[in-house]
Write an enzyme that holds these catalytic residues in place. Structure first.
Site, mmCIF file in Angstrom:
data_model
loop_
_atom_site.group_PDB
_atom_site.id
_atom_site.type_symbol
_atom_site.label_atom_id
_atom_site.label_comp_id
_atom_site.label_asym_id
_atom_site.label_seq_id
_atom_site.Cartn_x
_atom_site.Cartn_y
_atom_site.Cartn_z
ATOM 1 N N CYS A 81 -25.803 -31.904 24.242
ATOM 2 C CA CYS A 81 -27.853 -32.176 23.601
ATOM 3 C C CYS A 81 -27.579 -30.592 22.924
ATOM 4 O O CYS A 81 -27.982 -29.490 23.230
ATOM 5 C CB CYS A 81 -28.415 -32.174 25.195
ATOM 6 S SG CYS A 81 -30.372 -31.742 24.481
ATOM 7 N N CYS A 212 -33.586 -34.323 17.850
ATOM 8 C CA CYS A 212 -32.441 -34.101 18.454
ATOM 9 C C CYS A 212 -31.243 -33.829 17.956
ATOM 10 O O CYS A 212 -31.218 -34.420 16.447
ATOM 11 C CB CYS A 212 -31.776 -36.010 18.589
ATOM 12 S SG CYS A 212 -29.873 -35.874 19.225
#
Length: 270
Positions: A81, A212
């Site tokens: 991530c 993101c």
């Protein structure tokens, strides 16, 4: 259970300090924590554990003291991530768990080197993106062709002519399960000029998020491919702010703000 809350361009995370790997963090507990009505609310959970305490990444212990055990909002585990590792790094710095402004973090997607900039932004070496070819995402009755890009986790980055602001991303876009049997993060973006893109993202296991990090890099790679140049600096505008992506011949870098906003005691139970 102690927790902190942080975000990177409004991609938000609950941080669970667990240096000795003693917590039993189940998928159901993660889902409860991330629920925005009955929990704390987050796009995912970052468990902070010493690398040597986790059999998954013990081989990285000589290079990175800390492992980012990242879980999606539905409780599923993820390889990487980008915004999460930047928030993770901010926590390590603020908590005095690292001594220098440059260090490595262990992840399921491999080592990630991070650097805290003089202005407080956090930059992470995201590794070399791997482009596997084209695939198709379906939003409503529209099909969009994009690039399958591996950033340590799978992405399908689609340049579209429709304004991304008008898309309905309340539900999971369709994708080819034969290509992505474990699911995929889907980016839909509008290229703007030669070095900027406006992006929205539907993340595997979390739904639409405000930002993101790995998706921003995938978007920059796809946008650069359209322009015929695989290197350069890209500005990626997401709902939660702006990220900078640098692409060179060997790797990619993601840079932007990362802040810790709260801490407390978690009272949720299984």
């Amino acid at each position: 259970m102690r927790f902190l809350k942080g975000h990177g361009t409004e991609n938000d995370f609950v941080i669970l300090p667990d240096p000795d790997g003693e917590l039993d963090v189940s998928a159901s507990l993660v889902a409860k924590i991330c629920d925005r009505r009955t929990g704390i609310g987050a796009d995912g959970v970052l468990r902070v554990v010493r690398t040597k305490q986790s059999h998954e990444v013990a081989g990285q212990a000589s290079a990175a003291e800390w492992f980012m055990d990242y879980r999606n909002a539905d409780g599923s585990m993820a390889e990487m991530c980008g915004n999460g590792v930047r928030v993770f790094a901010r926590y390590l710095i603020d908590a005095g768990l690292v001594e220098h402004s440059e260090f490595a973090v262990a992840t399921r997607g491999g080592l990630r080197k991070v650097r805290v900039e003089p202005n407080g932004d956090v930059t992470v070496d995201m590794g070399r993106p791997v482009v596997h070819g084209e695939s198709v995402a379906t939003v409503g009755c529209h099909e969009y062709t994009g690039l399958y890009i591996d950033m340590g986790n799978p992405h399908l980055a689609c340049a579209i002519g429709d304004p991304v602001a008008q898309l309905d991303l309340a539900h999971q876009p369709g994708f080819d399960t034969g290509v992505f049997p474990g699911g995929v993060n889907i980016e839909l973006f509008n290229p703007v000029g030669t070095s900027r893109a406006v992006m929205r993202v539907f993340e595997r296991g979390s739904g639409e998020t405000r930002s993101c990090g790995t998706g921003a890099v995938a978007t920059a790679v796809a946008a650069a491919s359209l322009s015929g140049d695989n290197t350069g600096t890209w500005t990626v505008e997401v709902a939660g702010g702006t990220l900078t992506v640098i692409l060179d011949e060997d790797t990619s870098y993601l840079s932007g703000p990362a802040v810790i906003v709260a801490s407390g005691e978690l009272m949720l139970a299984e």
